[in-house]
Design a protein around this motif. Sequence first.
Motif: not given
Length: 241
Positions: A82-103
């Motif tokens: 929805x934001x179409x950002x230039x950068x995305x920073x992420x922290x926290x649960x690796x399993x969730x992070x990987x799942x989000x990154x795939x999409x």
Amino acid sequence: MECRQCASPLARPGDYCLVCRTANADTVVLELDRDRARVTTLLDEEVLGSRVVTTTPEPDGTERELTELRNFAGLVADEVRRKRPEEVYATGDREVLRAVRRQLHHEFYRIEGEEPVQQVLERRGEPPLEVVEASVAEKLGGTHSTLIGGRAGRRALEVVAGHPHVKKIVPGPIDASGSGARGGVRAKATRADDNGNVRLLLRDGSSVQENRVVTTAGDREMGERVRADLNDALVAADLQE
């Protein structure tokens, strides 16, 4: 909130304006837990707003758990889109992070420690790392030396070479004097040196190969950020536990 360009109303703070095609946010920070995610939207030095997405995890290892995680990641990914950002920073649960990154097709930056939003804001004054536009093949140029692990070893180098802040990978010698280990090829980016470059260790059974990874980071601190990104990418490629 209204669009900063045409003043059209936005459903959520920082949403991309579909009327005049204007971005109203430049950065998104993701704080990811297994059952909860906070999505914070930034523009320049300002926090525009945060939104929390929740889920109820299913028992581990079940088909329902895989579906639930995928759906949860999809909701988080939708907030980023929805934001179409230039950068995305992420922290926290690796399993969730990987799942989000795939999409998502956005470039992710890993951030650690408390107060991640504040950390991102404090980085605003730092010069951005140079992005290397060379192809993976060019970054691996001259790497026809022997690589351990066959196709899997080559794939690990391609994952690392695909990072935008990696300039070049220089293969090193192979040490076959270690103890045997199961699990196929494993890869790990190790601690950055004072110039921001890292080592990529490839392990295949009793063989270990140390490869030098030249990055655009100019110091150890920035090199550590690149190292964390590389290890996340290797985990997502099933080349690291």
